[in-house]
Scaffold this motif. Structure first.
Motif, PDB file in Angstrom:
ATOM      1  N   UNK A 132       0.666  -1.326  -0.002  1.00  0.00           N
ATOM      2  CA  UNK A 132      -0.080   0.153   0.027  1.00  0.00           C
ATOM      3  C   UNK A 132       0.954   1.048  -0.042  1.00  0.00           C
ATOM      4  N   UNK A 133       1.939   1.318   0.639  1.00  0.00           N
ATOM      5  CA  UNK A 133       2.790   2.346   0.897  1.00  0.00           C
ATOM      6  C   UNK A 133       3.461   2.377  -0.561  1.00  0.00           C
ATOM      7  N   UNK A 164       0.087  13.665  -4.778  1.00  0.00           N
ATOM      8  CA  UNK A 164      -1.272  13.015  -5.471  1.00  0.00           C
ATOM      9  C   UNK A 164      -1.233  13.172  -6.692  1.00  0.00           C
ATOM     10  N   UNK A 165      -0.687  14.259  -7.443  1.00  0.00           N
ATOM     11  CA  UNK A 165      -0.686  14.348  -8.913  1.00  0.00           C
ATOM     12  C   UNK A 165       0.065  13.237  -9.494  1.00  0.00           C
ATOM     13  N   UNK A 200      -4.134   5.701  -7.971  1.00  0.00           N
ATOM     14  CA  UNK A 200      -4.135   5.046  -6.745  1.00  0.00           C
ATOM     15  C   UNK A 200      -5.756   5.217  -6.268  1.00  0.00           C
ATOM     16  N   UNK A 201      -6.197   4.058  -5.416  1.00  0.00           N
ATOM     17  CA  UNK A 201      -7.505   4.241  -5.035  1.00  0.00           C
ATOM     18  C   UNK A 201      -7.751   5.652  -3.934  1.00  0.00           C
ATOM     19  N   UNK A 216      -5.160   7.204  -1.031  1.00  0.00           N
ATOM     20  CA  UNK A 216      -5.049   8.608  -0.983  1.00  0.00           C
ATOM     21  C   UNK A 216      -5.061   9.194   0.164  1.00  0.00           C
ATOM     22  N   UNK A 217      -6.496   8.941   0.834  1.00  0.00           N
ATOM     23  CA  UNK A 217      -6.644   9.227   2.164  1.00  0.00           C
ATOM     24  C   UNK A 217      -5.984   8.975   3.418  1.00  0.00           C
ATOM     25  N   UNK A 218      -5.375   7.690   3.234  1.00  0.00           N
ATOM     26  CA  UNK A 218      -4.441   7.268   4.287  1.00  0.00           C
ATOM     27  C   UNK A 218      -2.926   7.757   4.341  1.00  0.00           C
TER      28      UNK A 218
END
Length: 617
Positions: free
Chosen positions: A169-170, A427-428, A433-434, A438-440
């Motif tokens: 995930x990271x 983020x760009x 990515x889901x 992104x929230x995490x």
């Protein structure tokens, strides 16, 4: 290519003793190439793929241990460009190595090595500070296994390997170079400069990991070289000496030559190196609107080496070759794999090269990647002196900003620390990515690399000067059979003496006369053609990734849309489908992000779809 597999266990434990015998037996059954090179109670080291033309096994006297890889005597003289000689373990060197439990090597030697040692109450495994020979650690029934190539551990068919979900995930969101995360739950890398020590307490053995070397605390780290003349002389001498030392291990070598400054400097250093054959190659896009070859030709002629020009058309590249990649500890870049398994495989066969040299580490080491940190670096060392205003204006001119903006940002970084990559840029670069990932996402609080643990402020200016040293070494060609005579990838600018010297030179001194890599241009003015020294741009053909993307769209659709990452909800499938469709789209996803996720997808398939070895009964 050189490989090793070692074991450390409690010789008084019958089960561990039997397990060690089982591992040794299975290893001998795998290939006759494996040979036992070191054995004492509780420790054995096996090696395979050693070259006959260069020393790769260094034995410490009186069964004190063994060092695998290249090893040179370290000199501290910055005024001489003479090559360092291979280290010989005499009685004094052996005693110093054993008494220091390996630490002596960090100060008195350098190279690309993994060292093993022992006393009656200690065992240790040491990874060198900057080299690329990997050291991976696993465990089976209480026996610690250390190996350079994960495939060798898998071939034992004793362990089952599983993906660390936290790593995956990271890695998808922010990468994992600055995190102390292992990609697989059953394997952990021994990082550069680390030593794993086993200690005997009473009737039991325990292990602890020490950081013997870091870019912040190495010997001499605080002894800065600010004078440009002194720094340029030292830079040329040290880099030329390390390049000659590494070249002396090869009768024939091949250089990746782009014509840019970094590879041109290495070519200049190799000009009078003690080698029988020196060849260079430049790959080019026949469809490209710009061309590196004229610049590379000048350098090759200046260095007096054979120059090979290799056409590499993006229309002919087949990404499906990635399905043949063998499992690796972490995702490997597919495009680099294609280069090594096609272009360089052919050229090394043609030139009989045992080493492929490159200029990797130049952008970071010569501070092209850290110009924005020149003013904070000056403020840290000298405070608000008049020279800072001139430096700020030079940085502003190069980065197309105002001097006031450069100076105020530098003051903020100096007072509060730097936050690293801004969230919007992060983020760009990870749009596919889901939303959950992104929230995490977290930024500076995710930094857990051993070199920087416990620091109040993450030293991003220093980190950008380290290049790829913060990530896992990329040593093996995962396409080649394990016993194939694959050439070594050699990066002289990442050698320990070079890295330590470059870190001692402040960023603002590297930024000599307000020029990108200005000090390096000054240092190697006699080794690189004048036009290449003046050149401040690159001519890599634009659109290379876009060509590949269009040509391989169907493969990308089949692999990513129906892949493991999309099925697990780690990628935004709707956006991914839009990006990979043939119709017009308003999305701003970079092709580089698509290929990055492709690398991760191919890697994850090996471990999530049953290709891994099953544990023995």
């Amino acid at each position: 290519m050189l490989r090793y597999l070692a074991m450390v266990w409690d010789e008084a434990n019958p089960q561990q003793q039997e397990t060690a015998r089982l591992i040794a037996k299975r290893l001998s059954q795998l290939s006759q190439a494996w040979r036992q090179e070191f054995s004492v109670p509780g420790m054995q080291v096996f090696c395979a793929g050693m070259r006959s033309d260069a020393p790769q096994i260094h034995r410490v006297g009186d069964d004190g241990g063994i060092v695998i890889g290249s090893l040179f005597t370290r000199k501290r003289d910055l005024s001489s460009p003479e090559a360092d000689t291979p280290l010989q373990f005499g009685p004094l060197e052996s005693m110093a190595y054993v008494q220091s439990r390996g630490r002596w090597l960090i100060e008195h030697a350098w190279g690309e090595y993994v060292a093993f040692g022992c006393t009656s109450k200690h065992r240790w495994v040491l990874k060198d500070p900057t080299g690329s020979l990997p050291c991976l650690r696993s465990q089976f029934r209480g026996v610690s296994i250390f190996c350079s190539r994960l495939g060798d551990c898998m071939d034992l068919q004793l362990l089952r390997f599983t993906i660390n979900d936290e790593f995956l995930r990271a890695h998808l969101m922010i990468g994992t170079s600055m995190q102390d995360l292992s990609a697989l739950n059953e394997v952990s890398p021994v990082r550069r400069g680390e030593c794993v020590e086993f200690l005997h307490h009473g009737c039991e053995w325990s292990s602890v990991t020490h950081v013997y070397w870091s870019p912040l605390t190495f010997t001499g780290a605080d002894d800065l070289i600010e004078d440009p003349d002194v720094a340029a002389c030292a830079m040329r001498n040290v880099i030329k000496a390390t390049t000659h030392s590494l070249a002396s291990q090869h009768r024939s070598l091949l250089l990746r030559l782009s014509g840019g400054l970094d590879s041109s400097i290495v070519a200049g250093c190799l000009k009078d190196a003690p080698i029988s054959r020196f060849s260079a190659y430049t790959y080019f896009n026949p469809l490209g609107r710009s061309d590196e070859r004229p610049w590379a030709r000048q350098v090759a002629q200046y260095a007096g080496c054979e120059h090979i020009e290799y056409p590499l058309s993006p229309l002919e590249m087949d990404l499906s070759i990635g399905l043949q990649m063998q499992p690796s500890l972490e995702p490997s870049p597919l495009l680099g794999f294609i280069q090594r398994s096609t272009v360089e495989q052919e050229l090394t066969a043609r030139t009989q090269a045992t080493g492929i040299f490159n200029g990797d580490g130049g952008d970071s080491g010569f501070c092209a990647d850290s110009v924005n940190y020149a003013v904070p670096d000056f403020l840290r060392n000298h405070g608000l002196r008049p020279g800072v205003f001139r430096l700020a204006s030079q940085v502003a001119l190069l980065t197309q900003r105002s001097s006031w903006s450069v100076l105020t940002n530098a003051m903020r970084r100096r007072l509060t620390g730097d936050v690293g990559t801004p969230r919007h840029l992060l983020l760009s670069a990870s749009q596919l990515v889901s939303a959950e990932l992104k929230h995490d996402v977290r930024l500076t609080e995710t930094i857990s690399h051993r070199w920087f643990q416990g620091l109040r402020h993450v030293p991003w200016g220093k980190i950008r000067r380290l290049g790829t040293l913060v990530i896992l070494p990329d040593y093996y060609n995962v396409a080649a059979p394990p016993d194939a005579p694959v050439p070594e990838i050699v990066s002289p600018l990442y050698a320990q003496p070079a890295i330590e010297l470059l870190l001692r030179i402040p960023i603002y001194t590297h930024f000599h006369q307000g020029r990108d890599r200005g000090l390096a241009r000054k240092a190697f003015s006699a080794d690189v053609p004048e036009p290449n020294l003046r050149r401040l741009w690159k001519d890599r053909a634009p659109g290379f990734h876009e060509y590949i993307f269009e040509r391989q769209r169907r493969f990308l659709q089949e692999t990513l849309l129906e892949g493991t990452l999309a099925r697990q909800g780690l990628l935004d499938r709707a956006l991914l489908e839009e990006v990979l469709s043939a119709g017009p789209s308003k999305n701003t996803v970079y092709p580089g992000e698509i290929f990055r996720h492709l690398d991760t997808e191919l890697w994850a398939r090996h471990w999530l779809q049953g290709t891994q070895q099953q544990a023995a009964a």
